[in-house]
Design an enzyme around this catalytic site. Structure first.
Site, PDB file in Angstrom:
ATOM      1  N   GLU A   1      46.681  44.362  45.240  1.00  0.00           N
ATOM      2  CA  GLU A   1      47.181  43.994  43.933  1.00  0.00           C
ATOM      3  C   GLU A   1      48.338  43.953  43.441  1.00  0.00           C
ATOM      4  OE1 GLU A   1      45.122  48.407  45.162  1.00  0.00           O
ATOM      5  OE2 GLU A   1      46.975  46.972  45.548  1.00  0.00           O
TER       6      GLU A   1
ATOM      7  N   LEU B   1      38.518  37.904  49.980  1.00  0.00           N
ATOM      8  CA  LEU B   1      38.620  36.939  49.474  1.00  0.00           C
ATOM      9  C   LEU B   1      40.146  35.787  50.477  1.00  0.00           C
ATOM     10  CD1 LEU B   1      37.906  37.255  45.589  1.00  0.00           C
ATOM     11  CD2 LEU B   1      36.566  35.958  47.700  1.00  0.00           C
TER      12      LEU B   1
END
Length: 421
Positions: A58, A336
């Site tokens: 995050e 990713l």
């Protein structure tokens, strides 16, 4: 369950929080300090904007957004909180003293009250899914405008919220702005009682992960220092117990064909560094620990990535990657990150936390889903045997990333609207 009952249970269980921290501290030095922050007992300065970014993943997604806020609003003082040492390390590395940083306290009302009394923010941005009932309620009671950025809400989480409407519905309805990653997730928030006008589909900030030329250059330089420019190198990142044996079995398949192959294995949690070393050693691999600063030689078979903040660099030094938390029932981690470093990716079948991203990459050919150690080994061998196929997969993954960029600007627009009130 309502918030009063939730808080009462937390108070009754609060002695176990000390036990929890002590247990984590035994396994990881990173948990041996800063306990005062966990209970709101440290002295902090007041701030304009509070941003909570949870853990490493995050935080990496939040860094470009925070930098954009700093550039556009240099007058704002910012506090960034995390809950994990890995997230903390990324905040300090990215921002140094330009933001105030600490751990977010446990969701005990008196801890949250003390923390907020000191920080006293005007606005608050929470990343992804880190919603705590007391934090949200007390922030809202203080008149702080609240945004959930890069918001994720899986079907499993939505079902859990549905089971506890007296606790979850008031919490969700206190959110002023929700930047949902997908239309499906936006609809889940609405079905749980959030007003549709407060929910905007923005895409995922993870597609806007910024890879600096310096990081790419450092990754290539690291490989050169090992003298392994032509050796097959693969990275198993963010792996968990329950996956170690499968990864090493796949690597043994690879070594049978390419004896100079190198595996970089990086556990998700620092407290598992020693555990993975024990497994690697017990299976007879020639290995080094990154933290020991020992040279990787031509005979090294496994490098244990037991350092903080180097996983992206490891991905860039490799030819392909496996992202963990997906061969076990955990939910997976962000594929990713290796894609953005230019390598194709494999994951296991349990990737629910990144379902849409994983499926997009798989459909484009930049990611493969494997169900076993044998299938992982077969795919590794195929990509190493056919470099052109491997490069096509890497390019396909990068194309997905490029096609889906733009969430940063869309979410920053919502931050601007938040700050204007």
């Amino acid at each position: 369950m309502n918030r009063f009952l939730y808080s009462t249970i937390l108070y009754l269980l609060s002695p176990l929080l000390i036990v929890y921290l002590a247990f984590r501290a035994i396994k990881s030095p990173d948990y041996r300090g800063r306990w005062g922050e966990r209970f709101g007992l440290t002295t902090l300065k007041s701030t304009d904007l509070l941003i909570h970014s949870v853990s490493m993943g995050e935080t990496l997604a939040a860094i470009p957004l925070i930098r954009l806020i700093q550039q556009s609003h240099p007058e704002l003082s910012i506090t960034v909180t995390t809950t994990s040492p890995t997230g903390s390390a990324e905040v300090r590395k990215a921002f140094g003293d330009s933001v105030q940083h600490c751990y977010l306290p446990f969701d005990l009302p008196w801890c949250v009250q003390r923390f907020l009394s000191q920080v006293s923010p005007k606005w608050c941005v929470i990343m992804e899914t880190e919603l705590w009932p007391n934090l949200v309620a007390i922030v809202a009671k203080r008149g702080v405008r609240l945004m959930l950025a890069n918001a994720r809400l899986s079907a499993k989480s939505a079902a859990q919220y549905t089971k506890r409407p007296k606790l979850s519905r008031p919490m969700l309805q206190r959110l002023d702005v929700i930047a949902a990653q997908t239309q499906v997730e936006a609809q889940r928030f609405i079905e749980l009682g959030v007003s549709p006008e407060r929910v905007t589909v923005c895409g995922s900030l993870k597609f806007d992960l910024s890879i600096t030329p310096e990081r790419l250059a450092n990754a290539k330089l690291l490989r050169q220092t090992w003298g392994r420019e032509t050796s097959p190198i693969w990275v198993a990142g963010s792996v968990h117990p329950g996956e170690f044996d499968a990864i090493l079995a796949a690597h043994r398949q690879l070594l049978a064909r390419w004896p100079d192959a190198l595996l970089i294995i990086a556990p998700r949690h620092p407290e598992k560094f020693t555990a993975v070393v024990e497994v690697v050693a017990s299976q007879g691999f020639e290995f080094v620990r990154r933290s020991d600063d020992q040279p990787v030689t031509v005979t090294t078979q496994v490098l244990v990535g037991d350092t903080m903040g180097e996983l992206l660099t490891f991905y860039g030094a490799g030819d392909q990657a496996f992202v963990g938390g997906s061969l076990i029932h955990h939910g997976g981690h962000n594929p990713l990150e290796p894609i953005a470093m230019g390598v194709p990716v494999m994951v296991g079948p349990n990737y629910r936390d990144f379902a849409q991203i994983t499926q997009m990459l798989a459909d484009a050919g930049g990611l493969r889903i494997v169900v076993s150690a044998d299938e992982l080994g077969v795919n590794l061998i195929e990509y190493f045997a056919e470099p052109e196929l491997r490069q096509q997969a890497a390019n396909a993954g990068l194309a997905v990333v490029e096609a889906n960029r733009g969430a940063l600007e869309r979410q920053f627009t919502l931050v601007q609207s938040l700050l204007s009130h």
